[in-house]
Design an enzyme around this catalytic site. Structure first.
Site, PDB file in Angstrom:
ATOM      1  N   LYS A  25     114.151  42.217  79.029  1.00  0.00           N
ATOM      2  CA  LYS A  25     114.908  41.423  78.177  1.00  0.00           C
ATOM      3  C   LYS A  25     113.924  40.230  78.257  1.00  0.00           C
ATOM      4  O   LYS A  25     114.317  39.794  76.563  1.00  0.00           O
ATOM      5  CB  LYS A  25     115.851  41.376  78.690  1.00  0.00           C
ATOM      6  CG  LYS A  25     117.339  42.798  78.686  1.00  0.00           C
ATOM      7  CD  LYS A  25     119.061  42.352  79.010  1.00  0.00           C
ATOM      8  CE  LYS A  25     118.698  42.165  80.168  1.00  0.00           C
ATOM      9  NZ  LYS A  25     118.275  42.290  82.013  1.00  0.00           N
ATOM     10  N   ARG A 100     127.460  39.926  79.974  1.00  0.00           N
ATOM     11  CA  ARG A 100     127.023  41.616  80.327  1.00  0.00           C
ATOM     12  C   ARG A 100     128.504  41.976  80.801  1.00  0.00           C
ATOM     13  O   ARG A 100     128.234  43.342  81.565  1.00  0.00           O
ATOM     14  CB  ARG A 100     126.461  40.221  81.805  1.00  0.00           C
ATOM     15  CG  ARG A 100     125.430  41.013  82.103  1.00  0.00           C
ATOM     16  CD  ARG A 100     125.022  39.634  83.329  1.00  0.00           C
ATOM     17  NE  ARG A 100     124.040  40.531  84.507  1.00  0.00           N
ATOM     18  CZ  ARG A 100     122.388  39.634  84.071  1.00  0.00           C
ATOM     19  NH1 ARG A 100     122.107  38.395  83.625  1.00  0.00           N
ATOM     20  NH2 ARG A 100     121.533  39.812  84.963  1.00  0.00           N
ATOM     21  N   ARG A 139     107.468  43.755  91.748  1.00  0.00           N
ATOM     22  CA  ARG A 139     107.204  42.246  90.538  1.00  0.00           C
ATOM     23  C   ARG A 139     107.206  41.059  91.601  1.00  0.00           C
ATOM     24  O   ARG A 139     107.954  40.428  92.923  1.00  0.00           O
ATOM     25  CB  ARG A 139     108.436  41.810  89.499  1.00  0.00           C
ATOM     26  CG  ARG A 139     108.740  40.103  88.899  1.00  0.00           C
ATOM     27  CD  ARG A 139     109.708  40.552  87.674  1.00  0.00           C
ATOM     28  NE  ARG A 139     110.986  40.581  88.022  1.00  0.00           N
ATOM     29  CZ  ARG A 139     112.456  40.509  87.640  1.00  0.00           C
ATOM     30  NH1 ARG A 139     112.019  41.206  85.996  1.00  0.00           N
ATOM     31  NH2 ARG A 139     113.125  40.169  87.618  1.00  0.00           N
ATOM     32  N   ARG A 165     111.102  37.322  93.495  1.00  0.00           N
ATOM     33  CA  ARG A 165     112.827  36.837  93.714  1.00  0.00           C
ATOM     34  C   ARG A 165     113.123  37.218  94.577  1.00  0.00           C
ATOM     35  O   ARG A 165     113.396  38.166  94.982  1.00  0.00           O
ATOM     36  CB  ARG A 165     113.008  37.211  92.063  1.00  0.00           C
ATOM     37  CG  ARG A 165     112.538  36.180  91.204  1.00  0.00           C
ATOM     38  CD  ARG A 165     112.751  36.922  89.605  1.00  0.00           C
ATOM     39  NE  ARG A 165     114.531  36.994  89.565  1.00  0.00           N
ATOM     40  CZ  ARG A 165     114.811  37.400  88.364  1.00  0.00           C
ATOM     41  NH1 ARG A 165     114.275  37.035  87.356  1.00  0.00           N
ATOM     42  NH2 ARG A 165     116.163  37.843  88.418  1.00  0.00           N
ATOM     43  N   ARG A 176     121.657  45.021  91.584  1.00  0.00           N
ATOM     44  CA  ARG A 176     121.611  44.873  90.809  1.00  0.00           C
ATOM     45  C   ARG A 176     122.807  46.395  89.563  1.00  0.00           C
ATOM     46  O   ARG A 176     122.648  45.709  87.978  1.00  0.00           O
ATOM     47  CB  ARG A 176     120.831  43.863  90.194  1.00  0.00           C
ATOM     48  CG  ARG A 176     121.164  42.253  90.876  1.00  0.00           C
ATOM     49  CD  ARG A 176     119.559  41.939  91.113  1.00  0.00           C
ATOM     50  NE  ARG A 176     118.971  41.437  89.891  1.00  0.00           N
ATOM     51  CZ  ARG A 176     117.951  41.771  89.689  1.00  0.00           C
ATOM     52  NH1 ARG A 176     117.106  42.015  90.485  1.00  0.00           N
ATOM     53  NH2 ARG A 176     117.636  40.826  88.378  1.00  0.00           N
TER      54      ARG A 176
END
Ligand code: AMP
Length: 223
Positions: A25, A100, A139, A165, A176
């Site tokens: 996104k 969200r 990532r 992260r 998540r």
């Protein structure tokens, strides 16, 4: 850069980019904002900036973000309200990470309606749960340049100063994904019922996804 948005002489466009974590996104919203001449607003990015600047908001949300837990609606909606008030005089915006859930989607409509505006399109970038896990756990971000790498698909150079992260750790990623299914998926019907939702396959190259998004925006918003 040519602004597709300005070239069609509309006065305001508002897009909300939806998708599970890791669907791309943020990357796509940045590209579309540049191409369409829109402001890009990422609520996650605003929270992260506040955390690194150690603002009052940052201190309130730090643990939630580290934990991959959603920030309470009242705090998030207040943040967006300030942004909307600044944005309404511009050429429009693409939101990424907001709304969200259904409550946030309704609040956004109310905020826009106060300015006689509304959501023009809600592009949804789809990605399977297994792809999300693979993408996010691999990532890494370069602390110096902000460039994002993937340990397998786009490995950082040996001398890069990369970090993960904290919300990309496996357990947090799983939570998540669960939040996405519980909170965000039920919101999709809200946009679909008004024919604003358009689904894009996120399991393609970054360029292919951008092309698909631009095609759908051209077809739907500029038609
Ligand atoms: P993102 O960068 O969009 O993945 O967001 C990172 C984190 O910021 C999320 O895991 C939440 O803790 C928080 N956040 C961002 N947007 C929202 C939102 N619309 N509602 C609640 N929390 C959010």
């Amino acid at each position: 850069m040519t602004s597709l948005y300005l070239s069609v002489n509309s006065d305001f466009m508002f897009l909300v980019m939806i998708g599970p974590p890791g669907a791309g996104k943020g990357t796509q919203a940045k590209r579309l904002a540049e191409t369409l001449g829109l402001s890009h607003v990422s609520t996650g990015e605003i929270f992260r900036q506040n955390i690194s600047r150690k603002t009052e908001l940052g201190l309130r949300v730090k643990e939630l973000l580290e934990d991959g837990t959603l920030v309470p609606d009242d705090l998030t909606i207040e943040l967006v309200q300030d942004k909307i008030d600044q944005l309404v005089n511009g050429s429009g915006a693409i939101f990424d990470g907001f709304p969200r859930n259904l409550e946030q989607a309704k609040a956004l409509d109310d905020m826009l309606l106060l300015h006689d505006k509304g959501v023009d399109l809600a592009p949804l970038i789809n990605l399977s749960d297994s792809n999300i896990i693979e993408r996010l756990t691999g990532r890494r971000t370069d602390k110096d340049t902000g460039k994002i790498y993937h340990l397998i698909y786009d490995p950082p150079p040996d001398n890069a100063n990369v970090e993960q992260r904290s919300d990309d750790k496996r357990d947090t990623v799983l939570r998540r994904i669960e939040d996405y299914h519980q909170s965000t998926v039920p919101m999709l019907a809200y946009y679909d019922d008004r024919d604003l939702l358009c689904e894009i396959d996120g399991d393609n190259t970054i360029d292919q996804v951008t092309t698909a998004l631009l095609e759908v925006i051209r077809g739907r918003v500029f038609a």
